[in-house]
Design a protein around this motif. Structure first.
Motif, PDB file in Angstrom:
ATOM      1  N   ALA A 285       0.842  -1.202   0.000  1.00 11.50           N
ATOM      2  CA  ALA A 285       0.000   0.000   0.000  1.00 11.50           C
ATOM      3  C   ALA A 285       0.871   1.242   0.000  1.00 11.50           C
ATOM      4  O   ALA A 285       0.573   2.232  -0.672  1.00 11.50           O
ATOM      5  N   LEU A 286       1.978   1.189   0.723  1.00  9.05           N
ATOM      6  CA  LEU A 286       2.888   2.337   0.773  1.00  9.05           C
ATOM      7  C   LEU A 286       3.482   2.605  -0.603  1.00  9.05           C
ATOM      8  O   LEU A 286       3.592   3.760  -1.037  1.00  9.05           O
ATOM      9  N   LEU A 287       3.833   1.540  -1.305  1.00  7.63           N
ATOM     10  CA  LEU A 287       4.388   1.722  -2.654  1.00  7.63           C
ATOM     11  C   LEU A 287       3.360   2.369  -3.565  1.00  7.63           C
ATOM     12  O   LEU A 287       3.682   3.296  -4.321  1.00  7.63           O
ATOM     13  N   THR A 288       2.108   1.891  -3.481  1.00  9.11           N
ATOM     14  CA  THR A 288       1.039   2.509  -4.277  1.00  9.11           C
ATOM     15  C   THR A 288       0.919   3.986  -3.949  1.00  9.11           C
ATOM     16  O   THR A 288       0.827   4.836  -4.833  1.00  9.11           O
ATOM     17  N   PHE A 289       0.960   4.282  -2.644  1.00  6.66           N
ATOM     18  CA  PHE A 289       0.824   5.668  -2.193  1.00  6.66           C
ATOM     19  C   PHE A 289       1.971   6.520  -2.727  1.00  6.66           C
ATOM     20  O   PHE A 289       1.755   7.616  -3.255  1.00  6.66           O
ATOM     21  N   VAL A 290       3.186   5.994  -2.619  1.00  3.32           N
ATOM     22  CA  VAL A 290       4.361   6.759  -3.063  1.00  3.32           C
ATOM     23  C   VAL A 290       4.287   7.022  -4.564  1.00  3.32           C
ATOM     24  O   VAL A 290       4.542   8.133  -5.038  1.00  3.32           O
ATOM     25  N   ILE A 291       3.892   5.989  -5.333  1.00  4.32           N
ATOM     26  CA  ILE A 291       3.801   6.176  -6.783  1.00  4.32           C
ATOM     27  C   ILE A 291       2.711   7.190  -7.111  1.00  4.32           C
ATOM     28  O   ILE A 291       2.872   8.049  -7.969  1.00  4.32           O
ATOM     29  N   MET A 292       1.599   7.132  -6.363  1.00  4.60           N
ATOM     30  CA  MET A 292       0.505   8.073  -6.605  1.00  4.60           C
ATOM     31  C   MET A 292       0.982   9.493  -6.337  1.00  4.60           C
ATOM     32  O   MET A 292       0.754  10.397  -7.146  1.00  4.60           O
ATOM     33  N   ILE A 293       1.660   9.692  -5.211  1.00  6.65           N
ATOM     34  CA  ILE A 293       2.131  11.033  -4.846  1.00  6.65           C
ATOM     35  C   ILE A 293       3.164  11.516  -5.861  1.00  6.65           C
ATOM     36  O   ILE A 293       3.148  12.656  -6.316  1.00  6.65           O
ATOM     37  N   ALA A 294       4.059  10.606  -6.242  1.00  8.81           N
ATOM     38  CA  ALA A 294       5.155  11.004  -7.122  1.00  8.81           C
ATOM     39  C   ALA A 294       4.646  11.377  -8.514  1.00  8.81           C
ATOM     40  O   ALA A 294       5.219  12.242  -9.172  1.00  8.81           O
ATOM     41  N   SER A 295       3.557  10.737  -8.945  1.00  5.78           N
ATOM     42  CA  SER A 295       3.087  11.015 -10.304  1.00  5.78           C
ATOM     43  C   SER A 295       1.939  12.016 -10.318  1.00  5.78           C
ATOM     44  O   SER A 295       1.397  12.303 -11.368  1.00  5.78           O
ATOM     45  N   GLY A 296       1.577  12.550  -9.143  1.00  9.27           N
ATOM     46  CA  GLY A 296       0.481  13.509  -9.086  1.00  9.27           C
ATOM     47  C   GLY A 296       0.829  14.787  -9.840  1.00  9.27           C
ATOM     48  O   GLY A 296       1.901  15.355  -9.643  1.00  9.27           O
ATOM     49  N   ASN A 297      -0.075  15.226 -10.700  1.00 11.63           N
ATOM     50  CA  ASN A 297       0.191  16.458 -11.455  1.00 11.63           C
ATOM     51  C   ASN A 297      -0.452  17.666 -10.765  1.00 11.63           C
ATOM     52  O   ASN A 297      -1.029  17.541  -9.680  1.00 11.63           O
ATOM     53  N   LYS A 298      -0.350  18.809 -11.381  1.00 13.67           N
ATOM     54  CA  LYS A 298      -0.837  20.053 -10.799  1.00 13.67           C
ATOM     55  C   LYS A 298      -2.338  19.953 -10.489  1.00 13.67           C
ATOM     56  O   LYS A 298      -2.812  20.373  -9.443  1.00 13.67           O
ATOM     57  N   ASN A 299      -3.038  19.357 -11.439  1.00 15.21           N
ATOM     58  CA  ASN A 299      -4.478  19.209 -11.320  1.00 15.21           C
ATOM     59  C   ASN A 299      -4.854  18.418 -10.070  1.00 15.21           C
ATOM     60  O   ASN A 299      -5.775  18.756  -9.331  1.00 15.21           O
ATOM     61  N   PHE A 300      -4.084  17.358  -9.825  1.00 10.37           N
ATOM     62  CA  PHE A 300      -4.315  16.470  -8.679  1.00 10.37           C
ATOM     63  C   PHE A 300      -4.148  17.238  -7.365  1.00 10.37           C
ATOM     64  O   PHE A 300      -5.004  17.179  -6.480  1.00 10.37           O
ATOM     65  N   TRP A 301      -3.054  17.969  -7.267  1.00  6.39           N
ATOM     66  CA  TRP A 301      -2.799  18.708  -6.017  1.00  6.39           C
ATOM     67  C   TRP A 301      -3.803  19.836  -5.833  1.00  6.39           C
ATOM     68  O   TRP A 301      -4.198  20.148  -4.726  1.00  6.39           O
ATOM     69  N   MET A 302      -4.209  20.424  -6.960  1.00  5.67           N
ATOM     70  CA  MET A 302      -5.186  21.500  -6.871  1.00  5.67           C
ATOM     71  C   MET A 302      -6.499  20.962  -6.311  1.00  5.67           C
ATOM     72  O   MET A 302      -7.150  21.611  -5.495  1.00  5.67           O
ATOM     73  N   HIS A 303      -6.883  19.764  -6.740  1.00  5.87           N
ATOM     74  CA  HIS A 303      -8.134  19.189  -6.253  1.00  5.87           C
ATOM     75  C   HIS A 303      -8.060  18.875  -4.766  1.00  5.87           C
ATOM     76  O   HIS A 303      -9.080  18.767  -4.103  1.00  5.87           O
ATOM     77  N   ILE A 304      -6.862  18.687  -4.261  1.00 10.42           N
ATOM     78  CA  ILE A 304      -6.745  18.378  -2.837  1.00 10.42           C
ATOM     79  C   ILE A 304      -6.740  19.652  -2.007  1.00 10.42           C
ATOM     80  O   ILE A 304      -7.493  19.797  -1.053  1.00 10.42           O
TER      81      ILE A 304
END
Lengths: 165, 382, 67
Positions: free
Chosen positions: B252-271
């Protein structure tokens, strides 16, 4: 929950992390190759299908173009035949015309010649008749003109005749 | 085809039989020495305790690899058939020794002036007599614990399974070269449809046609790892790798890290600054979204762990009923167990699928383009 | 697990399991209905159903382990 936290083994976590990262790296190349092979195969199947479709279309096109050529050839043949027929008719007609003309000309010529001959013959006949007449006249005159009266009467009749003529 | 089916059936039967056989030793213990001397109530209590202990033992990781045990602990003739595994402790320097030195928790091991004892599957730092101190109020053990990096049973199996995967997929990748028609040979014929399924039904719909390629290696590895591990958990070898939070937590941590690492501007903006809502709402939404972000891997971890653990507990309890209860219940429970094993086979694949699917979903949300593009994609899909 | 203080926890866990059961049951029922209405959308419905069920299940397990 306490039991869960208690059951969390740091050693297992670290080993799992190390091994899993290793296998991720180790398998990455194989995944790439497998996915690449699958993709290549899929695209080649797609391409062959497309090529078959294209070939089919080409064959259809060829067939229609063949038909076109056949139809065209037929049309051409018909045209040639028609032209030939027309030509023949024209030639025959021309020949007929020419023959007619020729015959007309010959007839005309003949007529002319005949006319001329006739004229000549008439002229000659006239001349001969004239000569004969003169001769006859001479003789008659010689005979008739034995007397003066007779000479005079003759002259008169002659003159009358001439006028009647 | 038929032969393969028979083989599967035989393996399944051996699996069941193996589990039953392993439990048999306890059965034997129980009937051997105590039936005459104990009242019926005591006996049933002891049976319950034994079943519980057996289930716990089955679910837990261990420092040695026991295939099966014979004899009776009370009588002192208990024998374990298996082999020891190396123990690696990190306690002011690395200490390595074989777990056989513990003699299944009966001996205290002295290394570099410190004494260690194996107690209920965990290694504690003790005095030379191996005293385990308990807190008076809560009953918790208060002994210090060294950092335990041992090669445990689960570690060995993770390694073996990953090795198996490595050779399996290496063979598959190589099999494409043979024949020149890009068709897989051997096991690849079975694995290829699954890989295509992961690509077409998991990755592409959730991540999108353009960006899915980057995540495929992770998704495929995670899917096959969880699946194979779950299947091994159903064999009588008694390895339940996905039964431990450490393993599922790591994934789960690996999934989380990959998700965070590949998050684009749009993703962070939505958060942090949700577009399209009034600004007071944005402030309210930010922490909620942030919590949601952390809950995602947490639920991944718990779901996989809990599904497999719950399945095993139910399965083992039913088997325990066969062994420790009266004979007339056995037929029914045996049937139930067979059905449950079949369900567990399905769950093994289903949980791997769900983990992969949700990972793909999270990656998809991380790399998602602007709303406009998203809508456009949807209209194309319909 | 002896002592009265476990009873509220167990009852709570039981309630959560009931809730999760109802939730997953509703998802399954709706999915069935959807598939019956639109058999061609079976794959999409199944995927969505599994995701929703998995999310609810996660809550159920989280509650169970809180016991």
């Amino acid at each position: 929950m306490d039991k869960l936290i208690d059951g969390f083994s740091l050693g297992l976590f670290i080993w799992q992390l190390i091994f899993f990262l290793l296998i991720l790296g180790g398998l990455a190349f194989f995944w790439k190759k497998i996915l690449g092979a699958i993709e290549t195969r899929e695209s080649s199947i797609k391409d062959s299908l497309q090529a078959a479709e294209e070939a089919k279309a080409q064959v259809a096109q060829l067939k229609s173009s063949n038909e076109d050529a056949l139809r065209q050839a037929k049309e051409e043949r018909d045209a040639i035949l028609k032209e030939a027929r027309e030509l023949k008719d024209k030639i025959v007609a021309e020949a007929k015309d020419k023959a007619n003309e020729e015959s007309d000309r010959i007839v005309a010529n003949a007529r002319e010649v005949i006319k001329n001959e006739k004229n000549a013959a008439v002229a000659e006949l006239k001349n001969q008749v004239a000569a004969l007449s003169i001769e006859i006249a001479e003789k008659i005159v010689k005979q008739e003109l034995s007397s003066d009266d007779k000479q005079k009467a003759l002259a008169d009749t002659l003159v009358d005749d001439m006028n009647l003529n | 085809m038929r032969a393969n089916f028979l083989k599967t059936l035989i393996i399944l039967l051996i699996g069941l039989g193996g589990n039953v056989m392993a439990s048999d030793s306890h059965d034997h213990d129980n009937h051997g020495g105590h039936e005459s001397s104990m009242s019926e109530e005591d006996e049933s209590a002891l049976r319950k305790l034994l079943v519980k202990e057996y289930i716990n033992h089955h679910l837990e990781d261990s420092h040695d690899f026991i295939l099966f045990s014979t004899g009776n602990r009370q009588d002192g003739d208990e024998k374990h058939v298996g082999f020891a595994l190396p123990v690696i402790l990190f306690d002011g320097g690395i200490k390595m020794f074989m777990s056989s030195e513990f003699e299944h928790g009966e001996k205290v091991v002295e290394k570099g002036g410190n004494y260690y004892r194996l107690y209920h599957g965990k290694i504690y730092k003790t005095d030379e007599h191996g005293t385990i101190k308990h807190d008076h109020e809560t009953g918790d053990i208060t002994n210090d614990m060294p950092v335990d990096l041992s090669i445990t049973k689960n570690v060995v199996f993770i390694f073996l399974i990953l090795l198996l995967m490595y050779f399996m997929f290496r063979g598959m990748a190589k099999s494409y070269d043979k024949g020149g028609d890009l068709m897989p040979r051997g096991a690849g014929r079975f694995l290829e449809p699954i890989i295509i399924f992961i690509r077409d039904d998991v990755a592409i719909p959730n991540i999108g046609e353009k960006k899915y390629k980057k995540f495929m290696p992770y998704l495929l590895t995670v899917f096959f790892f969880i699946w194979i591990v779950n299947l091994f958990g159903l064999t009588p070898l008694g390895v339940n790798v996905t039964n431990s939070l450490a393993v599922t937590g790591c994934l789960a941590l690996l999934t989380f890290v990959i998700m965070i690492a590949s998050g684009n501007k749009n993703f962070w903006m939505h958060i942090f600054w949700m577009p399209g809502v009034p600004w007071p709402m944005k402030i309210v939404l930010a922490p909620i979204e942030l919590i949601g972000l952390v809950i995602k891997p947490f639920s991944l971890m718990i779901r996989l762990f809990a599904n497999i653990t719950a399945g095993h507990i139910v399965l083992m309890s039913l088997m325990g009923m066969i062994i420790y209860n009266s004979w007339y219940g056995s037929g029914l429970t045996f049937l139930l167990t067979v059905v449950l094993v079949l369900i567990e086979l399905m769950v093994a694949a289903l949980q791997a699928y769900i983990f992969t699917m949700l990972s793909a979903l999270y990656f998809g949300s991380a790399v998602e383009e602007h709303e406009h593009d998203h809508e456009h994609e949807h209209s194309v899909a319909h | 697990m002896d002592g009265i203080e476990f009873i509220p926890k167990l009852v709570g866990a039981g309630l959560v399991v009931i809730g999760v059961g109802i939730g997953i049951g509703k998802i399954g029922a709706s999915a069935m209905e959807g598939i019956a209405r639109q058999p061609e959308a079976t794959n999409k419905i199944q995927t969505a159903m599994l995701i929703a069920a998995a999310l609810i299940e996660g809550i159920g397990f989280a509650a169970l382990f809180a016991v």
